[in-house]
Scaffold this motif. Structure first.
Motif, PDB file in Angstrom:
ATOM      1  N   SER A   1       0.836  -1.201   0.000  1.00  0.00           N
ATOM      2  CA  SER A   1       0.000   0.000   0.000  1.00  0.00           C
ATOM      3  C   SER A   1       0.868   1.248   0.000  1.00  0.00           C
ATOM      4  O   SER A   1       1.946   1.286   0.612  1.00  0.00           O
ATOM      5  N   SER A   2       0.377   2.272  -0.649  1.00  0.00           N
ATOM      6  CA  SER A   2       1.110   3.551  -0.671  1.00  0.00           C
ATOM      7  C   SER A   2       0.936   4.304   0.648  1.00  0.00           C
ATOM      8  O   SER A   2       1.713   5.211   0.941  1.00  0.00           O
ATOM      9  N   ASP A   3      -0.082   3.955   1.405  1.00  0.00           N
ATOM     10  CA  ASP A   3      -0.305   4.607   2.697  1.00  0.00           C
ATOM     11  C   ASP A   3       0.542   3.897   3.762  1.00  0.00           C
ATOM     12  O   ASP A   3       0.335   2.709   4.031  1.00  0.00           O
ATOM     13  N   PRO A   4       1.487   4.589   4.388  1.00  0.00           N
ATOM     14  CA  PRO A   4       2.374   3.929   5.359  1.00  0.00           C
ATOM     15  C   PRO A   4       1.641   3.363   6.571  1.00  0.00           C
ATOM     16  O   PRO A   4       2.090   2.363   7.153  1.00  0.00           O
ATOM     17  N   LEU A   5       0.518   3.970   6.967  1.00  0.00           N
ATOM     18  CA  LEU A   5      -0.209   3.464   8.137  1.00  0.00           C
ATOM     19  C   LEU A   5      -0.904   2.139   7.819  1.00  0.00           C
ATOM     20  O   LEU A   5      -0.982   1.249   8.671  1.00  0.00           O
ATOM     21  N   ILE A   6      -1.417   2.002   6.589  1.00  0.00           N
ATOM     22  CA  ILE A   6      -2.009   0.715   6.193  1.00  0.00           C
ATOM     23  C   ILE A   6      -0.924  -0.353   6.116  1.00  0.00           C
ATOM     24  O   ILE A   6      -1.103  -1.495   6.561  1.00  0.00           O
ATOM     25  N   LYS A   7       0.236   0.022   5.583  1.00  0.00           N
ATOM     26  CA  LYS A   7       1.354  -0.913   5.518  1.00  0.00           C
ATOM     27  C   LYS A   7       1.779  -1.325   6.929  1.00  0.00           C
ATOM     28  O   LYS A   7       2.051  -2.511   7.191  1.00  0.00           O
ATOM     29  N   ALA A   8       1.818  -0.354   7.853  1.00  0.00           N
ATOM     30  CA  ALA A   8       2.183  -0.654   9.242  1.00  0.00           C
ATOM     31  C   ALA A   8       1.193  -1.640   9.852  1.00  0.00           C
ATOM     32  O   ALA A   8       1.580  -2.584  10.557  1.00  0.00           O
ATOM     33  N   GLY A   9      -0.110  -1.434   9.582  1.00  0.00           N
ATOM     34  CA  GLY A   9      -1.137  -2.342  10.097  1.00  0.00           C
ATOM     35  C   GLY A   9      -0.991  -3.735   9.511  1.00  0.00           C
ATOM     36  O   GLY A   9      -1.174  -4.738  10.215  1.00  0.00           O
ATOM     37  N   ALA A  10      -0.649  -3.812   8.220  1.00  0.00           N
ATOM     38  CA  ALA A  10      -0.473  -5.113   7.574  1.00  0.00           C
ATOM     39  C   ALA A  10       0.716  -5.867   8.173  1.00  0.00           C
ATOM     40  O   ALA A  10       0.673  -7.090   8.364  1.00  0.00           O
ATOM     41  N   LEU A  11       1.788  -5.124   8.480  1.00  0.00           N
ATOM     42  CA  LEU A  11       2.956  -5.757   9.103  1.00  0.00           C
ATOM     43  C   LEU A  11       2.601  -6.292  10.491  1.00  0.00           C
ATOM     44  O   LEU A  11       2.988  -7.404  10.867  1.00  0.00           O
ATOM     45  N   LEU A  12       1.860  -5.493  11.245  1.00  0.00           N
ATOM     46  CA  LEU A  12       1.429  -5.934  12.572  1.00  0.00           C
ATOM     47  C   LEU A  12       0.524  -7.158  12.456  1.00  0.00           C
ATOM     48  O   LEU A  12       0.624  -8.111  13.246  1.00  0.00           O
ATOM     49  N   ALA A  13      -0.365  -7.151  11.445  1.00  0.00           N
ATOM     50  CA  ALA A  13      -1.253  -8.300  11.211  1.00  0.00           C
ATOM     51  C   ALA A  13      -0.452  -9.560  10.898  1.00  0.00           C
ATOM     52  O   ALA A  13      -0.807 -10.664  11.322  1.00  0.00           O
ATOM     53  N   SER A  14       0.659  -9.409  10.174  1.00  0.00           N
ATOM     54  CA  SER A  14       1.511 -10.571   9.852  1.00  0.00           C
ATOM     55  C   SER A  14       2.042 -11.207  11.123  1.00  0.00           C
ATOM     56  O   SER A  14       2.111 -12.442  11.242  1.00  0.00           O
TER      57      SER A  14
END
Length: 872
Positions: free
Chosen positions: A404-417
């Motif tokens: 995702s281009s949005d860093p906060l969505i990317k951060a959430g995805a990493l946490l979800a992993s």
């Protein structure tokens, strides 16, 4: 004025009249004593034997002073005189024996003295249980002041008492005696197979009431006893309680039966311990697979299908807004960012582990973009809850958001992993492969998502691959200062990974980083997570290393108190240590001045602001006492006093302490207190009390609590922050649709899961000062609760791990410590067929003799063997 009574009218007590039988007995004993005093000494032995027979006939059971002893009191000194004139050793021994018994009725402490005069001594049990008890009491009193030959005599007597007690169903008395004189290892010589079970249960109960290091000695003896009688599951529990990896590996290798090894592996998996086995072991793949929890998601979903609860539930199904008062509904339907964020958490908690929901499964983008800023991070991370324990499907679903281009969505995805991998060990380490690339990226929250994701994914594993990756953050900081928020989250994540291991390498790395902190760093609100990470490494170790204390003592106040208090309460977590609780009480009793708006009018010494340290102290009191029932009840009363008399910072922490004390165990008295506090005028008290209600009811679907929270939603409908806390509590109450628990204790509350405690403690600490954390941009810390999530199920298998459906009785657990025979272990039971749900205070037992369980504790995953003697 009343007249003085006439002396003639006073009643003189009559001398107690004896029955004819008693008169005969008394006269006979008098005659025997006279015979000893004045007759030929050669007949003393026969006289003493007659006297002993009279006494033995009445001392086998003593509900009152036996009559022979009562009648012999007046002759006590005469008997001592006779003893001094005995003609030979045998007669002297017999006389000393009788005087020793007589001293029970005299209360003069000569019981042991005359016992030791016998060489050789008569069997200690000849005079009955009461005589043995008197000897025991005098041994305990005199043992510390003895040495040399006398102490050797006492040890020999203790051995006799132990043998007698074990043979006569008085094992508890033997244990008490040996603990008092610090000779507990003698149990290993004399406890037999018949007495083992009662001794083992009693020792495990005593463990909670004995200070360190004596409590560890008790565990060690219980462990050796269990190995002596090949009670492998009990040995494994005790090794887990001792937190000794070497013992764990030895026990897992010891059984010859593969089925027993499988059961031991299931026990390790529940404690989230995955041992490194020798790959040449023929059972390596099978046992590693079980310990790694690889099939946890499969078993959980099979269980859900059998209960017919696979249908996804929405937040509205939980809120039940249609039951609320209509005049409030317009306010409740406001589509605010705060309430959307709450819906993300509720949806994640309720559908946790089920793999599907109605909000994110089809097109999560639609929902994620309904949130603002940091809310997008938590919304994306909630996907990890939905796909909990399902690595293949979960990582596939998350993959698109990593780009995702949005860093906060990317951060959430990493946490979800990280959340998806929580509690699961995979040989290819997918979590590390994904998250390690983002540890040093440019955006702070992307880094935080990756760092915390690693901490959650590898919590409790002590894996070097994850530790070294995170340790690089501290290494980089020593060369060039890094954002303090990132350092704090890194310390927390490393604490989660190394929880309870006392890892020296990481400890030194954290201490070196502390030495570089400036005052502005210490003032950061997230610094408490750095101290928490440091404390988690020592969780339950009952000691704080000197080097840690030395470094923390150099920090300025009030940050020194916060750091030291955090590390100390973690070190004594679950131990019930009364002295440590008293120290925390003393800390919480200190008062300080709160600064006013006008600095000139009100003097204020910042160093005396102990508010954060006191808040940690209150939570620490609950953390230390949570593992022991009586201590927990006393703590509830103690916390009630703090609510009445303490300052605001302590009042705000009391609800959090109550929630931690009773996670997933909705006790009515605690719920009533929290319900009252949830209406408090202080918003932080109300928010913390509401969150604590969610912790207490987590995964229980408690109807009374659900009704309380619906009423609370109406009450706080005009306060978005308070309403957010209500929604979180509602989601937790229905955690996993009522199939999951946050309780860190399992195996009949014997074992404390360190990883679960770490997750609960992190979430609770995050609620200290909610205005600067949970309610702004740190709500992602609520996902640390996933570390404590476990199915509250009983699922039974055959030896090939095919699921079995057998009848079991489910009832309230009873305390059977010290009870004779084979007492019932449950009461008020119902008969159900496995798989079944178990509440925290419930216990299960098989309803028929068709199968024999591999473990006496029916909880979690249990393997059953066919009973060869069963007749249908």
């Amino acid at each position: 004025m009343a007249e003085a009574p006439n002396s003639a009218t006073l009643k003189v007590p009559k001398k107690q009249e004896l029955s004819d039988e008693d008169e005969v007995l008394k006269e006979e004993l008098n005659t025997l004593v006279q015979h000893l005093l004045y007759s030929d000494k050669r007949s003393h032995k026969e006289t003493l034997e007659m006297m002993a027979n009279h006494i033995r006939a009445s001392t086998t059971s003593m509900t009152s002073v036996p009559k022979p002893l009562k009648f012999m009191r007046e002759h006590y000194e005469s008997m001592k005189k006779v003893y001094s004139e005995m003609p030979d050793q045998d007669t002297s021994n017999m006389c000393a024996d009788i005087i020793s018994v007589l001293s029970m009725a005299m209360g003069n402490g000569d019981c042991l003295s005359y016992r030791l005069l016998q060489e050789p001594a008569q069997p200690v049990g000849d005079w009955g249980h009461e005589y043995v008890r008197h000897l025991t009491a005098e041994i305990v009193a005199k043992y510390p002041s003895t040495s040399g030959k006398t102490r050797a005599q006492l040890i020999d007597l203790v051995r006799q008492i132990t043998i007698y007690s074990v043979k006569n169903n008085a094992e508890i008395d033997a244990c008490d005696l040996l603990m008092e004189i610090e000779q507990l290892p003698l149990l290993l010589e004399y406890v037999d197979d018949a007495a083992y079970q009662r001794v083992s249960i009693y020792l495990m109960t005593c463990y909670n009431y004995v200070p360190a290091p004596e409590n560890l000695t008790i565990l060690d003896i219980a462990f050796k006893l269990s190995r002596k009688f090949e009670q492998y599951t009990q040995s494994m529990r005790l090794a887990l309680l001792l937190n000794n990896r070497k013992m764990l590996i030895e026990i897992l290798k010891e059984p010859k039966d593969l089925t027993t090894k499988k059961q031991l592996a299931f026990l390790l998996a529940r404690q989230q311990v995955c041992l490194e086995l020798d790959e040449s072991d023929p059972d390596f793949d099978l046992l590693t697979d079980i310990m790694s929890n690889t099939n946890l998601n499969k078993h959980f979903l099979n269980f859900a299908r059998q209960l017919d609860i696979m249908e996804p539930r929405t937040a509205e199904d939980i809120y039940k807004s249609h039951l609320e008062n209509t005049k409030y509904q317009s306010k409740l339907r406001v589509d605010s960012a705060k309430q959307n964020l709450a819906i993300s958490f509720v949806n994640g908690f309720v559908n946790a582990g089920f793999g599907t929901d109605k909000l994110l499964s089809d097109d999560a983008n639609k929902w994620i973009y309904k949130n603002k800023e940091y809310g997008m991070m938590s919304s994306a991370a909630s996907i990890g809850l939905i796909k909990l324990w399902d690595i293949d499907s979960g990582l596939t679903m998350i993959d698109q958001y990593l780009y995702s281009s949005d860093p906060l969505i990317k951060a959430g995805a990493l946490l979800a992993s990280g959340i998806i991998n929580c509690g699961i060990r995979n040989e290819v380490d997918p979590a590390h492969a994904i998250l390690s690339d983002y540890i040093f990226t440019n955006h702070d929250y992307v880094r935080i998502g990756a760092i915390l994701g690693l901490g959650i994914a590898y919590a409790g594993s002590n894996r070097n691959i994850a530790i070294d990756t995170l340790n690089n953050v501290f290494t980089a900081h020593n060369k060039k200062p890094i954002n303090i928020d990132i350092l704090c989250m890194t310390a927390l994540s490393i604490g989660l990974i190394c929880v309870g291991t006392s890892n020296d390498k990481i400890m030194k790395s954290l201490l070196e980083t502390i030495k570089r902190f400036q005052l502005t760093d210490l003032e950061n609100v997230n610094m408490r997570f750095f101290w928490l990470g440091l404390g988690l490494i020592q969780l339950g170790r009952q000691t704080v290393p000197e080097e840690v204390t030395s470094v923390l003592n150099k920090i300025v106040e009030p940050y020194r108190s916060v750091a030291k208090t955090t590390v100390e309460v973690c070190s004594f977590a679950g131990t019930g240590d009364v002295l440590k609780i008293q120290q925390l009480q003393h800390l919480c009793s200190d008062h300080y001045e709160i600064p006013g708006t006008d600095a000139e009018d009100q003097k204020y010494d910042k160093e005396k602001d102990l508010s954060t340290a006191q808040a940690i102290g209150v939570i620490g009191i609950a953390l230390i006492s949570m593992g022991e029932e009586i201590g927990a009840e006393m703590t509830v009363r103690l916390l009630g006093n703090h609510l009445q008399y303490s300052e605001a910072c302590i009042r705000r922490s009391v609800p959090l302490a109550l929630g931690l004390l009773s996670a997933s165990n909705p006790k009515l008295n605690i719920l009533d207190v929290l319900s009252k506090l949830s209406h408090d005028a202080d918003n932080e008290v109300a928010q913390n009390a509401t969150f604590a209600m969610g912790l207490i009811g987590a995964g229980t679907n408690n109807a009374r609590l659900s009704a309380m929270l619906r009423q609370l939603a109406q009450y706080h409908n005009k306060t978005p922050e308070n309403l957010f806390a209500v929604r979180i509590a509602q989601g937790l109450t229905h955690l996993g649709k009522g199939t999951l628990t946050l309780c860190p204790y399992h195996n009949n509350r014997l074992l404390m899961n360190h990883v679960a405690v770490a997750g609960l403690l992190t979430a609770v600490v995050a609620f200290i000062n909610t205005k600067e954390s949970i309610l702004i941009n740190s709500h992602y810390l609520l996902f640390t609760l996933v570390l404590a999530m476990q199915p509250r199920t009983l699922i039974t298998f055959d030896k090939d791990l095919n699921e079995l459906h057998v009848p079991v009785r489910i009832g309230t657990a009873l305390d059977v410590v010290g009870q004779a025979g084979k007492p019932k272990t449950i009461t008020g039971f119902q008969t159900q067929t496995t798989p079944v749900l178990l509440a925290m205070n419930e216990r299960a037992e098989l309803a028929s003799d068709e199968y024999i369980p591999e473990t006496p504790v029916l909880e979690g995953f249990v393997i059953l063997n066919k009973n060869p003697n069963f007749v249908n």
